[in-house]
Design an enzyme around this catalytic site. Structure first.
Site, mmCIF file in Angstrom:
data_model
loop_
_atom_site.group_PDB
_atom_site.id
_atom_site.type_symbol
_atom_site.label_atom_id
_atom_site.label_comp_id
_atom_site.label_asym_id
_atom_site.label_seq_id
_atom_site.Cartn_x
_atom_site.Cartn_y
_atom_site.Cartn_z
ATOM 1 N N PRO A 12 0.791 -1.228 0.000
ATOM 2 C CA PRO A 12 0.000 0.000 0.000
ATOM 3 C C PRO A 12 0.825 1.281 0.000
ATOM 4 C CG PRO A 12 -0.133 -1.119 2.133
ATOM 5 C CD PRO A 12 0.510 -2.065 1.170
ATOM 6 N N ASN A 13 0.358 2.225 -0.774
ATOM 7 C CA ASN A 13 0.908 3.582 -0.901
ATOM 8 C C ASN A 13 2.199 3.651 -1.708
ATOM 9 O OD1 ASN A 13 -1.167 4.875 0.740
ATOM 10 N ND2 ASN A 13 -0.246 3.739 2.429
ATOM 11 N N ARG A 20 5.255 10.793 -2.494
ATOM 12 C CA ARG A 20 4.889 10.545 -1.105
ATOM 13 C C ARG A 20 6.101 10.758 -0.186
ATOM 14 N NH1 ARG A 20 4.983 4.447 1.254
ATOM 15 N NH2 ARG A 20 3.967 4.916 3.236
ATOM 16 N N TYR A 25 11.254 8.694 1.504
ATOM 17 C CA TYR A 25 11.256 7.649 0.480
ATOM 18 C C TYR A 25 11.935 8.058 -0.835
ATOM 19 C CZ TYR A 25 7.892 5.575 3.708
ATOM 20 O OH TYR A 25 7.295 5.057 4.835
ATOM 21 N N ASN A 76 8.033 -5.490 -0.888
ATOM 22 C CA ASN A 76 7.948 -4.409 0.080
ATOM 23 C C ASN A 76 6.489 -4.373 0.536
ATOM 24 O OD1 ASN A 76 7.814 -2.119 1.596
ATOM 25 N ND2 ASN A 76 9.030 -0.862 0.189
ATOM 26 N N ALA A 79 3.029 -0.848 4.916
ATOM 27 C CA ALA A 79 2.467 -0.846 6.274
ATOM 28 C C ALA A 79 1.974 -2.223 6.721
ATOM 29 C CB ALA A 79 1.344 0.179 6.369
ATOM 30 N N GLU A 100 12.246 -9.561 2.017
ATOM 31 C CA GLU A 100 11.494 -8.361 2.421
ATOM 32 C C GLU A 100 12.410 -7.149 2.258
ATOM 33 O OE1 GLU A 100 9.843 -8.770 6.397
ATOM 34 O OE2 GLU A 100 10.014 -6.614 6.705
ATOM 35 N N HIS A 102 12.645 -2.766 2.656
ATOM 36 C CA HIS A 102 12.104 -1.465 3.048
ATOM 37 C C HIS A 102 13.056 -0.385 2.587
ATOM 38 C CE1 HIS A 102 9.006 -3.408 5.312
ATOM 39 N NE2 HIS A 102 9.921 -4.190 5.834
ATOM 40 N N ARG A 109 12.797 4.755 12.973
ATOM 41 C CA ARG A 109 11.515 5.460 12.899
ATOM 42 C C ARG A 109 10.624 5.063 14.085
ATOM 43 N NH1 ARG A 109 9.175 4.897 7.067
ATOM 44 N NH2 ARG A 109 7.879 6.597 7.834
#
Ligand code: DQA
Length: 153
Positions: A12-13, A20, A25, A76, A79, A100, A102, A109
């Protein structure tokens, strides 16, 4: 036999990559990511099928599809990393390796980003190298596939 294939799955996103939160990012788009992964994979003799969705169930469907359709997955999960037992179970249900990735360093964070529901069932994790993490994840994934092939043949 056809060419070996990797699935690149973005959650998502990530369709908004580049627009964004660029401080977190970067300003490269998802299209740039896909092109990067395709080039790195092609150099190693692999093809890539890329998929992005904002919907958890669609991501589950694509993970399941990898069992027949791919040698491995670069994902990725965005969320859903931090919340999704459904994605974790889908990864556990297939025999193909999953890496995975990121873009940001999730560990520097918010604390809710420090936990991954998926990492314990993934073959590896790449965190905090920006977009270049996709290149590293692709190379790591291919290395894993090729070395396992050698061990079992
Ligand atoms: C992310 C990190 C996640 O915590 C976040 O929800 C994202 C992107 C990353 O690539 O850094 O959407 O997966």
């Amino acid at each position: 036999m056809g060419k070996k294939r990797l699935f690149l799955i973005n959650g998502p996103n990530l369709n908004m990559l580049g627009k964004r939160e660029p401080d977190t990012y970067g300003n490269k788009s998802l299209e740039d990511v896909v092109t990067l992964v395709e080039q790195v994979a092609a150099d190693q003799g692999y093809e890539v099928t890329s998929f992005q969705s904002n919907h958890e169930g669609d991501l589950v469907d694509w993970i399941q599809r990898a069992e027949e359709g791919a040698e491995g997955i670069i994902i990725n999960p965005a969320a859903y990393t931090h919340t999704s037992i459904a994605l974790r179970d889908a990864i556990s249900a297939i025999s193909k390796p999953v890496v995975e990735i990121h873009i940001s360093n999730v560990h520097e964070r918010e604390s809710f980003r420090h936990t991954s529901m998926l990492a314990p069932v993934c073959s590896g994790q790449v965190v905090g190298f920006g977009i270049d993490g996709y290149r590293l994840a692709t190379l790591g994934m291919i290395q894993k596939i090729e070395s396992e092939g050698r061990n079992h043949s």
